[in-house]
Write a protein that holds these residues in place. Sequence first.
Motif, mmCIF file in Angstrom:
data_model
loop_
_atom_site.group_PDB
_atom_site.id
_atom_site.type_symbol
_atom_site.label_atom_id
_atom_site.label_comp_id
_atom_site.label_asym_id
_atom_site.label_seq_id
_atom_site.Cartn_x
_atom_site.Cartn_y
_atom_site.Cartn_z
ATOM 1 N N PHE A 95 -9.161 -2.057 -4.302
ATOM 2 C CA PHE A 95 -8.454 -3.336 -4.288
ATOM 3 C C PHE A 95 -9.437 -4.490 -4.183
ATOM 4 O O PHE A 95 -9.293 -5.399 -3.369
ATOM 5 C CB PHE A 95 -7.442 -3.381 -3.141
ATOM 6 N N LYS B 244 -13.050 -3.544 3.878
ATOM 7 C CA LYS B 244 -12.662 -2.310 3.176
ATOM 8 C C LYS B 244 -13.461 -2.151 1.885
ATOM 9 O O LYS B 244 -13.929 -1.051 1.565
ATOM 10 C CB LYS B 244 -11.165 -2.339 2.866
ATOM 11 N N SER C 37 0.828 -1.206 0.000
ATOM 12 C CA SER C 37 0.000 0.000 0.000
ATOM 13 C C SER C 37 0.864 1.258 0.000
ATOM 14 O O SER C 37 1.997 1.269 0.489
ATOM 15 C CB SER C 37 -0.910 0.007 1.233
ATOM 16 N N THR C 38 0.293 2.324 -0.536
ATOM 17 C CA THR C 38 0.993 3.606 -0.568
ATOM 18 C C THR C 38 1.254 4.119 0.841
ATOM 19 O O THR C 38 2.317 4.690 1.121
ATOM 20 C CB THR C 38 0.167 4.633 -1.368
ATOM 21 N N GLU C 39 0.314 3.898 1.742
ATOM 22 C CA GLU C 39 0.474 4.359 3.122
ATOM 23 C C GLU C 39 1.712 3.740 3.765
ATOM 24 O O GLU C 39 2.533 4.441 4.371
ATOM 25 C CB GLU C 39 -0.775 4.009 3.934
ATOM 26 N N CYS D 46 -2.496 -4.213 -8.015
ATOM 27 C CA CYS D 46 -2.134 -2.801 -7.847
ATOM 28 C C CYS D 46 -2.321 -2.014 -9.137
ATOM 29 O O CYS D 46 -2.614 -0.820 -9.098
ATOM 30 C CB CYS D 46 -0.692 -2.685 -7.356
ATOM 31 N N GLN E 258 -9.905 -7.193 4.254
ATOM 32 C CA GLN E 258 -10.016 -6.621 2.914
ATOM 33 C C GLN E 258 -11.467 -6.574 2.457
ATOM 34 O O GLN E 258 -11.889 -5.613 1.811
ATOM 35 C CB GLN E 258 -9.173 -7.432 1.920
ATOM 36 N N GLU F 130 -9.926 6.570 -4.673
ATOM 37 C CA GLU F 130 -9.215 5.695 -3.755
ATOM 38 C C GLU F 130 -9.136 4.275 -4.308
ATOM 39 O O GLU F 130 -10.043 3.797 -4.987
ATOM 40 C CB GLU F 130 -9.906 5.688 -2.391
ATOM 41 N N GLU F 131 -8.063 3.611 -3.957
ATOM 42 C CA GLU F 131 -7.860 2.233 -4.390
ATOM 43 C C GLU F 131 -8.731 1.297 -3.550
ATOM 44 O O GLU F 131 -8.539 1.174 -2.343
ATOM 45 C CB GLU F 131 -6.385 1.852 -4.254
ATOM 46 N N LEU G 278 3.830 0.601 -5.284
ATOM 47 C CA LEU G 278 2.720 0.895 -4.381
ATOM 48 C C LEU G 278 1.377 0.815 -5.094
ATOM 49 O O LEU G 278 1.219 0.084 -6.061
ATOM 50 C CB LEU G 278 2.954 2.269 -3.744
ATOM 51 N N GLY G 279 0.399 1.582 -4.607
ATOM 52 C CA GLY G 279 -0.969 1.457 -5.089
ATOM 53 C C GLY G 279 -1.191 2.067 -6.460
ATOM 54 O O GLY G 279 -0.328 2.719 -7.044
#
Length: 486
Positions: free
Chosen positions: A396, A347, A242-244, A297, A344, A393-394, A264-265
Amino acid sequence: MVPTGSTTGRFEYAPAPESRSIVDIKASYGLFIDGEFVDGHGASFKTLNPATEETLAEIAEADERDVDLAVKAARRAFRGWSRMPGAERSKYIYRIARILQERARELAVLESIDNGKPIKESRDVDVPLVAAHFFYYAGWADKLSYAGLGPDPQPLGVAGQVIPWNFPLLMLAWKVAPALACGNTVVLKPAETTPLTALLFAEICQQADLPPGVVNIVTGAGRTGQAVVGHPDVDKVAFTGSTEVGKAIARAVAGSHKKVTLELGGKAANIVFDDAPIDQAVEGIVSGIFFNQGHVCCAGSRLLVQESVADELMASLKRRMGTLRVGDPLDKNTDIGAINSAEQLGKIRELTAIGDEEGGERWAPACDLPSSGYWFPPTIFTGVTQAHRIAREEIFGPVLSVLTFRTPAEAVEKANNTPFGLSAGVWTDKGSRILHMADKLRAGVVWANTFNKFDPTSPFGGYKESGYGREGGRQGLAAYLKGAEL
């Protein structure tokens, strides 16, 4: 589980399950350090089958002491491995590639059980690509001086590698193969929800007689990954996720001697022009967002379609989605398997609920989802704007946001209006338009009239918040050599 929509002409297939008998899953697994499986100092955790929620095995959780032992083993092994002639290193890497091929069915079944992805994807895509990466980098091991990376390229040392759960074995191959070819040694942490194929890879390293300590595998969650990234004797950090978390890693290693690559994402735009072959584009859209349950991704999670063909394309896309089969990942007919984890799935549900609240129009084919496990139907949202969170936002997961455009300039503006820059797709009959769009799109990979095509000879990576550095190809060697730039 076959969708129960009203699509006509659809074949009904009897179940064709792959046998689990080829896989021997142990009750518990230790850490792989210095060529041996050892007990960890930390607690243990369970890895689950996401399609059934059954416990598969108890996995050792590495703490800082375990990571330190792994790094020390890698450092000791580095002395011999880095000085070994490239032609000799290539023999070990080639041997690993051959064993991967020989045990391909076993690896594919284990990946689908632990990850939830359909067996036809792990069997036909993941595992063949894994072997191909090791074959490819075996060929580079004795040719580094001719790769345009300097007259005497030298390895960095110990590589700390942290990989995600969406392509567990493939992400391992992307990182381990070039690291070994360049003469580095490895401490790798697989994702906590999908450790089993990495641990089977450890057995393959033993089978290939890889010198002890060249590859070490430490299992665990975020704290284990932090220990790997933060260890002072790690020279190279490679992360996919993840980007975070990627931002946190970049902050943690800032000012240190460590070389870093981050993949990343993404929130890729799949752009369909009015002259595109509709049926071909629909197949690319389905592959782009529903492959691996959307756990990709570089998934084409934003569909940008030219207004004049939007209705025709959406009708064709819905018909095609009505034929997708959701269910048992080990059934060879399954198109969409299980979501990897309860976390997941939560989310995905949260972001799609926000899509409903923001006025998006949700559509999914009628299908019966299994009563146990983690499942989400293939879903599209129309009536989406750039302001919607589901467009920014991703997610996923198997969720597609649909936007429209009128001109190529508007398509470029909408496609680039994202903090991510990993991939994009362009569908058109005009070669000049493909080249124009590829030049304007801020994405590391732009696919033309296809999507999600990978090859070990081709570099992959992103711009902006999708990370930096490249994996794959000759460019992937540079990340593991001192002073090498491309």
